[in-house]
Design an enzyme around this catalytic site. Structure first.
Site, PDB file in Angstrom:
ATOM      1  CB  CYS A 151      34.707  39.794  44.572  1.00 62.18           C
ATOM      2  SG  CYS A 151      35.910  38.648  43.999  1.00 62.18           S
ATOM      3  CG  HIS A 168      40.312  40.199  44.132  1.00 60.82           C
ATOM      4  ND1 HIS A 168      39.410  39.264  44.255  1.00 60.82           N
ATOM      5  CD2 HIS A 168      41.415  39.160  43.547  1.00 60.82           C
ATOM      6  CE1 HIS A 168      39.747  38.049  43.697  1.00 60.82           C
ATOM      7  NE2 HIS A 168      40.902  38.134  43.288  1.00 60.82           N
TER       8      HIS A 168
END
Length: 487
Positions: free
Chosen positions: A77, A144
């Site tokens: 990710c 993130h």
């Protein structure tokens, strides 16, 4: 003034701050970008999913263009998210793993390079570029890209940040969420619904000016949690499947899911679909749907390797963490009324670095080629379905909890080469004839293998890609299977 922010690269600064009111118009299209987390290429009805229900996303595809060969810049990710924000390959950013990544272990033959552990503030993000061009910018969901709050979305060009922080997944999908930047709602409130609620408020507040709404959902990442009613519906559906079905099969000494039948995962996919439907309904209710460009895609493939994993990426091979198509090929749907022919299907090869220049061109703003070095605008593909052929690259000098080992890859035309860094072994596949990557052609086509290998090596040198190094503590006896990790 933040000392990490200035001075910007002089060329970028000059280009960015020449965005004036002359480039801004109330007619500039709004942009909605919805990013799923860990959603596989095969998870949507319009991509052939036999078990999941995604009527709203399927409708989006029927109104716009569906890409068959769209890619994430990484099989995990954080690097893909960084590539989307910057228009640069993760290898160039030295941000090549999910943050903070898997630690070196005695059963790893190689040690990972020291990576960049946040998205640098020196990068002029696509949100900053759109904001400078007159857009109101809103972020709702998963960031993130750094633990420290001074590198979160509000410091990277977003006027509004709801839920964006250093977390890779929520402690809970039900309130209380345990997420910074997201006050808890009523007990039991579902995260996908809450993020969508916040996004709808942003649309209401921004209706009189062009806006960039970025909705990177945490779903369908672990933990697997969904509403009971939806889970029960899919349990009933799963109970009607053939009892002699093959749930898992072995591939490269890994256990890989072979069928869609996971009730909780399916319910999470359906919740994503409901979010898309609510966004589209709001745009229509405000009369904004005809002047809003909508993107829907994912950051990497579905998690499919290991007992209990929820995703089946077939006909693609493997999944999250792996360089095979199941790890990097993504659903991509773009709806642009008046430009894209409804129901279009494109086999043009695109990658997540391309979104930055694409969004600028859609917005009618100058490109920033010194920033989005690795991206190409896909507007020509949206307009007439064409784009010049070029190579696409991947670099993952890490081990992953799915069992994957350090690797690199390149696709050019129909051919894709994978190189494994432990022994520099290569594999070559013709994706046109072998989408499942089962027939390794490297020994039968040595010239093509050498051509793509040189292309990959030259690219790594050009972007200053970091390579893993020998692990002096390596213990072959401790090799074993890597334990399945939830990042």
């Amino acid at each position: 003034m933040n000392p990490l922010r200035f001075p910007l690269h002089s060329i970028l600064a000059a280009a960015l701050f020449t965005f004036t009111s002359a480039t801004f118009s109330a007619d500039n299209p709004n942009i909605v970008f919805i990013l799923a987390d860990d959603l596989g290429w095969s998870d949507l009805g319009c991509y052939g999913a036999p078990f999941h229900e995604t009527p709203n996303i399927d409708k989006l595809a029927a109104q716009g263009m569906k890409f068959t060969d769209a890619y994430a810049a990484c099989a995990v990710c954080s690097p893909t998210r960084a590539s989307l924000m910057t228009g640069k390959y993760p290898a160039r950013l030295h941000l090549t793993d999910w943050l903070p990544g898997l630690r070196d272990r005695p059963n790893h033959k190689l040690n990972r390079p020291k990576i960049q552990n946040f998205l640098p503030l020196e990068e002029v993000t696509v949100a900053e570029a759109l904001k400078a061009g007159g857009y109101r910018t809103g972020f709702f969901g998963k960031w993130h890209l750094g633990e420290s709050s001074d590198v979160w979305p509000e410091h990277q060009g977003f006027d509004v940040n709801i839920g964006g922080n250093g977390h890779g997944h929520p402690p809970s999908y039900f309130s209380p969420y345990g997420l910074p930047n997201l006050p808890d709602g009523p007990k039991g409130e579902y995260l996908n619904d809450r993020l969508t609620d916040e996004a709808l408020k942003f649309i209401d507040q921004s209706r009189n000016q062009p806006f960039f709404l970025y909705l990177p959902h945490y779903a369908v990442h672990m933990p697997l949690q969904a509403n009971v009613e939806s889970i029960e519906k899919y349990k009933t559906r799963a109970a009607k499947l053939p009892v002699d079905r093959t749930d898992y099969a072995a591939d490269l000494d890994r256990t890989v899911r072979q069928i869609q039948d996971h009730p909780v995962y399916a319910a999470m996919v359906e919740s994503l679909d409901e979010s898309v439907g609510r966004i589209m309904d709001k745009l229509a209710a405000l009369g904004l749907d005809k002047n809003t460009v909508v993107f829907f895609t994912s950051d990497n493939g579905g998690l499919s390797t290991g007992k209990g994993t929820p995703a089946c990426n077939l006909p693609l091979r493997m999944g999250k963490g792996w360089p095979y198509e199941g790890g990097v090929r993504e659903p991509l749907i773009v709806r642009w009324p008046g430009v894209i022919k409804p129901g279009s299907v494109s086999s043009v090869q695109v990658i997540s670095t391309d979104f930055y220049p694409t969004l600028l061109q859609i917005a009618g703003l100058p490109l920033l080629p010194e920033q989005h070095l690795d991206g190409e605008s896909i507007v020509p593909a949206l307009e007439d379905g064409t784009l010049p052929e070029r190579p696409l690259f991947w670099h993952y000098p890490h081990y992953h909890g799915s069992g994957s080992m350090p690797n690199g890859a390149v696709r050019l035309g129909d051919f894709k080469l994978i190189e494994w860094y432990e022994d520099m072994r290569t594999e070559l596949y013709n994706l046109k004839d072998d989408i499942g990557e089962r027939i390794d052609l490297s020994s039968k086509m040595p010239e093509k293998t050498a051509e793509l290998r040189k292309l990959l090596h030259d690219w790594r040198k050009a972007v200053d890609a970091q390579m893993p190094t020998p692990n002096p503590k390596y213990n072959p006896d401790a090799r074993g299977k890597a334990k399945q990790q939830d990042e």
